[in-house]
Enzyme design. Structure first.
Site, PDB file in Angstrom:
ATOM      1  N   GLY A 194      -2.624   9.352   5.762  1.00 24.94           N
ATOM      2  CA  GLY A 194      -4.674   9.855   6.448  1.00 24.94           C
ATOM      3  C   GLY A 194      -5.062   9.999   4.978  1.00 24.94           C
ATOM      4  O   GLY A 194      -6.110  11.190   5.488  1.00 24.94           O
ATOM      5  N   LYS A 227       6.131   7.166   3.893  1.00 25.76           N
ATOM      6  CA  LYS A 227       5.461   5.758   3.592  1.00 25.76           C
ATOM      7  C   LYS A 227       6.007   4.960   3.419  1.00 25.76           C
ATOM      8  O   LYS A 227       5.939   3.958   3.638  1.00 25.76           O
ATOM      9  CB  LYS A 227       4.226   5.938   3.308  1.00 25.76           C
ATOM     10  CG  LYS A 227       3.241   7.392   3.978  1.00 25.76           C
ATOM     11  CD  LYS A 227       2.627   7.546   5.206  1.00 25.76           C
ATOM     12  CE  LYS A 227       2.159   8.602   5.789  1.00 25.76           C
ATOM     13  NZ  LYS A 227       2.709   8.943   6.892  1.00 25.76           N
ATOM     14  N   LYS A 277     -12.092   9.901  11.702  1.00 24.43           N
ATOM     15  CA  LYS A 277     -12.381   9.415  12.689  1.00 24.43           C
ATOM     16  C   LYS A 277     -13.900   9.504  13.394  1.00 24.43           C
ATOM     17  O   LYS A 277     -13.409  10.914  13.723  1.00 24.43           O
ATOM     18  CB  LYS A 277     -11.453   8.974  13.879  1.00 24.43           C
ATOM     19  CG  LYS A 277     -10.047   8.241  12.923  1.00 24.43           C
ATOM     20  CD  LYS A 277      -9.226   7.615  13.890  1.00 24.43           C
ATOM     21  CE  LYS A 277      -8.162   6.785  13.132  1.00 24.43           C
ATOM     22  NZ  LYS A 277      -7.249   7.344  13.670  1.00 24.43           N
ATOM     23  N   GLU A 301      -0.318   1.593  12.945  1.00 19.69           N
ATOM     24  CA  GLU A 301      -1.421   1.354  11.893  1.00 19.69           C
ATOM     25  C   GLU A 301      -1.578   0.096  11.153  1.00 19.69           C
ATOM     26  O   GLU A 301      -0.662  -0.085  10.831  1.00 19.69           O
ATOM     27  CB  GLU A 301      -2.500   2.623  10.641  1.00 19.69           C
ATOM     28  CG  GLU A 301      -2.765   3.858  12.094  1.00 19.69           C
ATOM     29  CD  GLU A 301      -2.600   4.791  10.893  1.00 19.69           C
ATOM     30  OE1 GLU A 301      -3.152   6.176  11.648  1.00 19.69           O
ATOM     31  OE2 GLU A 301      -2.985   4.782   9.966  1.00 19.69           O
ATOM     32  N   GLU A 351       0.296  -1.527  -3.686  1.00 25.37           N
ATOM     33  CA  GLU A 351      -0.348  -1.836  -2.924  1.00 25.37           C
ATOM     34  C   GLU A 351      -1.820  -2.940  -3.333  1.00 25.37           C
ATOM     35  O   GLU A 351      -2.354  -2.521  -3.901  1.00 25.37           O
ATOM     36  CB  GLU A 351      -0.495  -2.061  -1.117  1.00 25.37           C
ATOM     37  CG  GLU A 351       0.092  -1.370  -0.709  1.00 25.37           C
ATOM     38  CD  GLU A 351       0.255  -0.643   0.791  1.00 25.37           C
ATOM     39  OE1 GLU A 351      -1.239  -0.421   1.399  1.00 25.37           O
ATOM     40  OE2 GLU A 351       1.147  -0.648   1.695  1.00 25.37           O
ATOM     41  N   VAL A 388      -6.182  11.518  19.088  1.00 31.22           N
ATOM     42  CA  VAL A 388      -6.801  12.492  19.684  1.00 31.22           C
ATOM     43  C   VAL A 388      -7.250  11.230  20.314  1.00 31.22           C
ATOM     44  O   VAL A 388      -8.530  11.302  22.173  1.00 31.22           O
ATOM     45  CB  VAL A 388      -7.672  12.742  18.778  1.00 31.22           C
ATOM     46  CG1 VAL A 388      -9.093  12.596  19.250  1.00 31.22           C
ATOM     47  CG2 VAL A 388      -7.205  13.726  17.537  1.00 31.22           C
ATOM     48  N   LEU A 396      -7.064  -3.848  -0.523  1.00 32.24           N
ATOM     49  CA  LEU A 396      -8.468  -4.803   0.880  1.00 32.24           C
ATOM     50  C   LEU A 396     -10.003  -3.962   1.038  1.00 32.24           C
ATOM     51  O   LEU A 396      -9.765  -2.683   0.906  1.00 32.24           O
ATOM     52  CB  LEU A 396      -7.933  -4.483   2.278  1.00 32.24           C
ATOM     53  CG  LEU A 396      -6.380  -5.253   2.233  1.00 32.24           C
ATOM     54  CD1 LEU A 396      -5.636  -5.062   3.636  1.00 32.24           C
ATOM     55  CD2 LEU A 396      -5.965  -6.270   1.778  1.00 32.24           C
ATOM     56  N   ARG A 443     -15.875  11.482  19.169  1.00 34.28           N
ATOM     57  CA  ARG A 443     -15.985  12.582  18.988  1.00 34.28           C
ATOM     58  C   ARG A 443     -17.155  13.777  18.222  1.00 34.28           C
ATOM     59  O   ARG A 443     -17.724  13.901  17.538  1.00 34.28           O
ATOM     60  CB  ARG A 443     -14.631  13.302  17.651  1.00 34.28           C
ATOM     61  CG  ARG A 443     -13.769  11.901  17.797  1.00 34.28           C
ATOM     62  CD  ARG A 443     -12.583  12.604  16.774  1.00 34.28           C
ATOM     63  NE  ARG A 443     -11.990  11.196  16.740  1.00 34.28           N
ATOM     64  CZ  ARG A 443     -10.348  11.415  15.817  1.00 34.28           C
ATOM     65  NH1 ARG A 443     -10.354  12.737  15.147  1.00 34.28           N
ATOM     66  NH2 ARG A 443      -9.352  11.126  15.978  1.00 34.28           N
ATOM     67  N   ARG A 478       3.306  10.291  17.567  1.00 33.38           N
ATOM     68  CA  ARG A 478       2.544  11.429  17.915  1.00 33.38           C
ATOM     69  C   ARG A 478       1.834  10.561  19.355  1.00 33.38           C
ATOM     70  O   ARG A 478       0.823   9.413  18.672  1.00 33.38           O
ATOM     71  CB  ARG A 478       1.535  12.430  17.486  1.00 33.38           C
ATOM     72  CG  ARG A 478       0.852  11.535  16.958  1.00 33.38           C
ATOM     73  CD  ARG A 478      -0.672  12.432  15.997  1.00 33.38           C
ATOM     74  NE  ARG A 478      -1.680  12.313  15.566  1.00 33.38           N
ATOM     75  CZ  ARG A 478      -1.419  11.665  13.840  1.00 33.38           C
ATOM     76  NH1 ARG A 478      -0.874  11.316  13.673  1.00 33.38           N
ATOM     77  NH2 ARG A 478      -2.805  10.578  14.114  1.00 33.38           N
TER      78      ARG A 478
HETATM   79  C1  MV4 Z   1      -5.483   1.131   1.941  1.00 33.06           C
HETATM   80  C2  MV4 Z   1      -7.178   0.181   2.195  1.00 33.06           C
HETATM   81  C3  MV4 Z   1      -6.947  -0.966   1.844  1.00 33.06           C
HETATM   82  N1  MV4 Z   1      -6.385  -1.210   0.622  1.00 33.06           N
HETATM   83  N2  MV4 Z   1      -4.682   0.030   1.866  1.00 33.06           N
HETATM   84  C4  MV4 Z   1      -6.588   5.282   3.463  1.00 33.06           C
HETATM   85  C5  MV4 Z   1      -5.942   5.722   5.255  1.00 33.06           C
HETATM   86  C6  MV4 Z   1      -4.443   5.153   4.886  1.00 33.06           C
HETATM   87  N3  MV4 Z   1      -4.222   5.857   6.239  1.00 33.06           N
HETATM   88  C7  MV4 Z   1      -4.828   4.447   3.984  1.00 33.06           C
HETATM   89  N4  MV4 Z   1      -5.861   4.192   3.748  1.00 33.06           N
HETATM   90  C8  MV4 Z   1      -6.142   2.952   3.689  1.00 33.06           C
HETATM   91  N5  MV4 Z   1      -5.095   1.854   3.073  1.00 33.06           N
HETATM   92  C9  MV4 Z   1      -5.068  -1.108   0.725  1.00 33.06           C
HETATM   93  N6  MV4 Z   1      -3.753  -1.863   0.391  1.00 33.06           N
HETATM   94  C10 MV4 Z   1      -7.781   1.017   2.391  1.00 33.06           C
HETATM   95  C11 MV4 Z   1      -7.694   2.451   2.848  1.00 33.06           C
HETATM   96  C12 MV4 Z   1      -8.710   3.072   3.263  1.00 33.06           C
HETATM   97  C13 MV4 Z   1      -9.024   3.364   5.146  1.00 33.06           C
HETATM   98  C14 MV4 Z   1      -8.231   2.668   6.048  1.00 33.06           C
HETATM   99  C15 MV4 Z   1      -8.386   2.605   7.025  1.00 33.06           C
HETATM  100  C16 MV4 Z   1      -9.659   4.006   7.199  1.00 33.06           C
HETATM  101  C17 MV4 Z   1     -10.647   4.391   6.618  1.00 33.06           C
HETATM  102  C18 MV4 Z   1      -9.948   4.190   5.943  1.00 33.06           C
HETATM  103  C19 MV4 Z   1     -10.680   4.546   4.911  1.00 33.06           C
HETATM  104  C20 MV4 Z   1     -11.186   4.403   3.009  1.00 33.06           C
HETATM  105  C21 MV4 Z   1      -9.777   3.445   2.713  1.00 33.06           C
END
Ligand code: MV4
Length: 448
Positions: free
Chosen positions: A164, A116, A237, A275, A200, A294, A203, A337, A291
């Site tokens: 994830g 990452k 999801k 993403e 980070e 889904v 958010l 889903r 990839r």
């Molecule tokens: C974050 C975030 C808030 N701020 N990064 C969760 C999975 C991973 N792909 C990244 N994720 C997050 N990163 C920052 N800087 C909140 C999440 C996150 C989230 C992101 C996407 C979809 C669902 C989520 C559920 C909880 C937290």
């Protein structure tokens, strides 16, 4: 073009790939574990090979078994689907060392995006906007403190080997930072064997927006807009839609071009997803998936593009037929889903499907490998199908989804279908007003 493709997967995604092969006049080879002898992908493929016992590690993840299945059947290429070996750079290398073709990106690009920190650095260098944070990894509390003070609280600490959602810790102030930092490193070490973390800005109420990209591996790339995948529970999801209800045509064109240009510069081959978290009109890169996903059918619906066909074409060394200027959006698509899970705790519910009836009609697509009398084995993911609807606009897609759900019958096991019937009644879902935290809160309100 290939004569024969082996599909290193099972379930609905194996069927999805077999369908593309058949339309292209390519023979298909299914592989299966002993738990999947009666699986639909085995019946639908032209040939099949048993590759091992039920546990994935001994079958669908067994690289030698899959390479051997290619040699036995004369398959020239391997489509990995999603999950399993789809983002395993070692496997890609092994496939190529055996003179076979991996239908997907180069091992190098999988490796970059699998780490990452490297992924984020690469994205930033390519001009993709990233979340403000540490430059690379952070190994000590003092540095963590300094970075956090610079970017401002709250901050999130993430494992570089994670993804994830695994191995993340939020700190809301300086007092909470040290514990969050140490816990994140310990968990990362325990879960991934790698303690490296990065920091980070956290958010608080973003949407999860992902851009579908596609490259020809020779410096051309396009984007196919975004999907809003904010409706998740514990990083799984639940419902995805395209286009994103909160994204304007101008935002789509701008971020789409940034991603396509970045993939062109990388020389990326095949389908990929960039993403983002999206908040207050800004996109912030978090990860890239190398990839087919889904939820790819919602993009296929609104762009009228067969992404698997394009993957196969590019892997065979053919010209990419996709041209950005020809890619335009028609209408709106939503996917739900269907998991064999018990609501509200989402515990897997394998067992026999005593009755199955799939909905149909205009604008309805069902990707599923179940059938009347099918026994869902307990060894694999609980996804048993996807219902995808397409309408001229979002209200029409929602009405069609409601109608299709009313026709759908899956008896004998618990599924997420009743959840969707309830979810669709909510005014926030009707209006598209939801963030990544919306679903967990809705579940608490409605089921606890
Ligand atoms: C974050 C975030 C808030 N701020 N990064 C969760 C999975 C991973 N792909 C990244 N994720 C997050 N990163 C920052 N800087 C909140 C999440 C996150 C989230 C992101 C996407 C979809 C669902 C989520 C559920 C909880 C937290």
């Amino acid at each position: 073009m290939f004569d024969k493709i082996l599909i290193a997967n099972r379930g609905e995604i194996a069927l999805r790939v077999i369908r593309a092969c058949r339309e292209m006049g390519i023979a298909s080879v299914a592989v299966h574990s002993t738990a999947d002898t009666d699986a639909m992908h085995v019946r639908m493929a032209d040939e099949s090979v048993c590759i091992g016992p039920p546990p994935s590690a001994s079958s669908y993840l067994s690289m030698p078994a899959i390479i051997s299945a290619c040699e036995i059947t004369g398959a020239q290429a391997i489509h990995p689907g999603y999950g399993f070996l789809s983002e395993n750079a070692t496997f890609v290398q092994m496939v190529e060392d055996h003179g076979l073709t991996f239908i997907g990106p180069r091992a190098e690009h999988i490796r970059i995006m699998g780490d990452k920190i490297t992924a984020k650095e690469t994205a930033a260098q390519l001009g993709i906007p990233v979340v403000p944070g540490s430059e690379g990894g952070v190994n000590d509390v003092e540095t963590a403190r300094r970075v956090a003070a610079e970017i401002g609280y709250p901050v999130i600490i993430k494992a570089t080997a994670g993804g994830g959602g695994r191995g993340m810790k939020v700190a809301h102030d300086d007092g909470a930072l040290e514990v969050a930092f140490r816990t994140a490193r310990a968990e990362a070490k325990a879960a991934f064997g790698n303690p490296d973390v990065y920091i980070e800005k956290y958010l608080q109420k973003p949407r999860h927006i992902e851009i579908q990209v596609f490259g020809d591996g020779r410096g051309r790339a396009v984007h196919l807009g975004e999907r809003d995948c904010s409706l998740q529970r514990r990083h799984q999801k639940v419902l995805e839609e395209a286009p994103g209800p909160a994204i304007t045509a101008e935002e789509r064109a701008r971020i789409g071009k940034v991603c396509a240009d970045a993939m062109a510069k990388l020389g990326y081959a095949g389908a990929g997803t960039v993403e983002f978290l999206y908040e207050d009109g800004e996109f912030y890169f978090i990860e890239m998936n190398t990839r087919l996903q889904v939820e790819h059918p919602v993009t296929e619906a609104i762009f009228n593009v067969d992404l698997v066909r394009e993957q196969i074409c590019v892997a065979a060394g053919n010209e990419m037929t996709l041209r950005q200027e020809d890619l335009s959006i028609r209408g709106h698509a939503i996917e739900v889903r269907i998991n064999a899970e018990r609501v509200p705790d989402f515990a897997p519910c394998p067992g026999r499907v005593t009755q199955y009836h799939a909905p149909g009609g205009l604008g309805v697509r069902v990707d599923s490998a179940i059938y009347d009398g099918y026994s869902i084995p307990p060894h694999y993911d609980s996804l048993i199908g996807k219902l995808i609807v397409h309408g001229r606009d979002r209200p029409e897609a929602l009405a069609r989804l409601n109608r299709a759900l009313s026709e759908l019958i899956v008896d004998g096991v618990d599924t997420t279908v009743p959840l969707f019937r309830e979810l669709l009644k909510d005014p926030d879902i009707q209006s598209g007003n939801y963030s990544i935290h919306w679903l967990e809160r809705w579940l608490e309100r409605n089921y606890h």
